[in-house]
Design a protein around this motif. Structure first.
Motif, mmCIF file in Angstrom:
data_model
loop_
_atom_site.group_PDB
_atom_site.id
_atom_site.type_symbol
_atom_site.label_atom_id
_atom_site.label_comp_id
_atom_site.label_asym_id
_atom_site.label_seq_id
_atom_site.Cartn_x
_atom_site.Cartn_y
_atom_site.Cartn_z
ATOM 1 N N GLU A 75 0.837 -1.215 0.000
ATOM 2 C CA GLU A 75 0.000 0.000 0.000
ATOM 3 C C GLU A 75 0.865 1.257 0.000
ATOM 4 O O GLU A 75 1.770 1.391 0.828
ATOM 5 C CB GLU A 75 -0.902 0.031 1.232
ATOM 6 C CG GLU A 75 -2.035 -0.964 1.197
ATOM 7 C CD GLU A 75 -3.113 -0.630 0.186
ATOM 8 O OE1 GLU A 75 -3.415 0.558 -0.040
ATOM 9 O OE2 GLU A 75 -3.660 -1.585 -0.396
ATOM 10 N N ASN A 76 0.587 2.162 -0.923
ATOM 11 C CA ASN A 76 1.306 3.439 -1.035
ATOM 12 C C ASN A 76 2.817 3.265 -1.102
ATOM 13 O O ASN A 76 3.566 4.072 -0.580
ATOM 14 C CB ASN A 76 0.924 4.376 0.124
ATOM 15 C CG ASN A 76 -0.545 4.713 0.087
ATOM 16 O OD1 ASN A 76 -1.097 5.002 -0.972
ATOM 17 N ND2 ASN A 76 -1.188 4.656 1.229
ATOM 18 N N GLY A 77 3.221 2.184 -1.752
ATOM 19 C CA GLY A 77 4.649 1.924 -1.945
ATOM 20 C C GLY A 77 4.978 1.893 -3.417
ATOM 21 O O GLY A 77 4.133 2.163 -4.274
ATOM 22 N N ASP A 78 6.204 1.554 -3.730
ATOM 23 C CA ASP A 78 6.649 1.395 -5.107
ATOM 24 C C ASP A 78 5.811 0.288 -5.749
ATOM 25 O O ASP A 78 5.633 -0.776 -5.158
ATOM 26 C CB ASP A 78 8.134 1.011 -5.078
ATOM 27 C CG ASP A 78 8.752 0.898 -6.450
ATOM 28 O OD1 ASP A 78 8.099 0.356 -7.376
ATOM 29 O OD2 ASP A 78 9.894 1.348 -6.615
ATOM 30 N N PRO A 79 5.279 0.510 -6.959
ATOM 31 C CA PRO A 79 4.437 -0.517 -7.599
ATOM 32 C C PRO A 79 5.177 -1.829 -7.885
ATOM 33 O O PRO A 79 4.538 -2.849 -8.101
ATOM 34 C CB PRO A 79 3.957 0.146 -8.888
ATOM 35 C CG PRO A 79 4.759 1.367 -9.068
ATOM 36 C CD PRO A 79 5.369 1.732 -7.748
ATOM 37 N N ASP A 80 6.505 -1.796 -7.879
ATOM 38 C CA ASP A 80 7.292 -3.009 -8.096
ATOM 39 C C ASP A 80 7.546 -3.780 -6.802
ATOM 40 O O ASP A 80 8.206 -4.812 -6.810
ATOM 41 C CB ASP A 80 8.631 -2.671 -8.752
ATOM 42 C CG ASP A 80 8.465 -2.144 -10.174
ATOM 43 O OD1 ASP A 80 7.447 -2.480 -10.812
ATOM 44 O OD2 ASP A 80 9.345 -1.398 -10.632
ATOM 45 N N THR A 81 7.048 -3.254 -5.677
ATOM 46 C CA THR A 81 7.273 -3.883 -4.374
ATOM 47 C C THR A 81 5.974 -4.495 -3.857
ATOM 48 O O THR A 81 4.947 -3.827 -3.776
ATOM 49 C CB THR A 81 7.807 -2.854 -3.356
ATOM 50 O OG1 THR A 81 9.020 -2.284 -3.858
ATOM 51 C CG2 THR A 81 8.083 -3.504 -2.004
ATOM 52 N N ALA A 113 4.178 -12.413 -10.805
ATOM 53 C CA ALA A 113 3.296 -11.237 -10.878
ATOM 54 C C ALA A 113 4.055 -9.978 -11.277
ATOM 55 O O ALA A 113 3.451 -8.924 -11.467
ATOM 56 C CB ALA A 113 2.596 -11.033 -9.531
ATOM 57 N N GLY A 114 5.385 -10.073 -11.383
ATOM 58 C CA GLY A 114 6.180 -8.952 -11.869
ATOM 59 C C GLY A 114 6.812 -8.078 -10.800
ATOM 60 O O GLY A 114 7.384 -7.030 -11.117
#
Length: 162
Positions: A75-81, A113-114
Motif C-alpha cells: 500500500e502506497n509503496g513502489d508498484p514493483d514492491t 506477478a512482476g
C-alpha cells in the motif's frame, strides 16, 4: 492420512484462516491494535486476495487449515514492491519446513506477478520467523515503507526478487 499441502485459498476457508491468524497473534502476544489482528481483510481473505497481483495460500492437512501466507501490492509503496502478508502457522504446523515452503510459494508467485522486491513487517520477538526470513534473503530496514497500517510492528525487512 492425507499429506500436508499448500494450496490457493478458497472462499470456504475464510472463517478457518481468520481464526488461525487471530489465535497465533494472541499466542505470540501481538497487540490487537495496529497489527493484522484488526485488519478488515481478516474475515474476507478470499475476497481480499482474489484481485490482480495478489494471492493467498493456505496450509491444509486432513481438511484442517493450519496456516497461510500471501502476497499483495505494498500500500502506497513502489508498484514493483509487494508485501508478504499474514504468514502464520498453528503450533502443530511449525518445525516441519512449512514456513520455508510457504515463503517459496509466495515469492515464486511475486516474481510471476512482476514484483522486483518483497517487503514484510514482523515483531522483534518473533525470532523463529525472523530467522527464516533472513535465511531466505530478507534484510532488515531502519524503518517502515509503504502504508500497511500496522504501526505496532517494529521490525521491517525487504528482499530483492531479481
Amino acid at each position: 492420512m492425507e499429506a500436508i499441502k499448500i494450496r490457493a485459498i478458497k472462499r470456504e476457508d475464510n472463517k478457518a484462516i481468520a481464526q488461525v491468524i487471530r489465535e497465533v497473534l494472541v499466542e505470540m502476544g501481538v497487540p490487537k491494535v495496529g497489527t493484522a489482528y484488526e485488519d478488515e481483510a481478516l474475515d474476507k481473505m478470499f475476497e481480499t486476495y482474489d484481485l490482480p497481483k495478489r494471492s493467498y495460500f493456505v496450509v491444509e492437512e486432513n481438511d484442517q487449515i493450519l496456516g497461510g501466507g500471501g502476497i499483495a501490492p505494498l500500500e502506497n509503496g513502489d508498484p514493483d514492491t509487494c508485501e508478504l502478508q499474514k504468514m502464520y502457522f498453528l503450533p502443530m504446523a511449525r518445525g516441519k519446513g512449512l514456513g520455508n515452503k510457504m515463503i517459496k510459494q509466495c515469492l515464486d508467485y511475486a516474481k510471476e506477478a512482476g514484483y522486483t522486491k518483497c517487503y514484510l513487517e514482523t515483531m522483534p520477538y518473533m525470532e523463529s520467523a525472523r530467522k527464516l526470513y533472513k535465511k531466505v534473503g530478507f534484510t532488515e530496514l531502519e524503518g517502515p515503507i509503504g502504508d500497511t497500517g500496522h504501526y505496532s510492528c517494529e521490525t521491517w525487512m525487504i528482499k530483492d526478487l531479481v
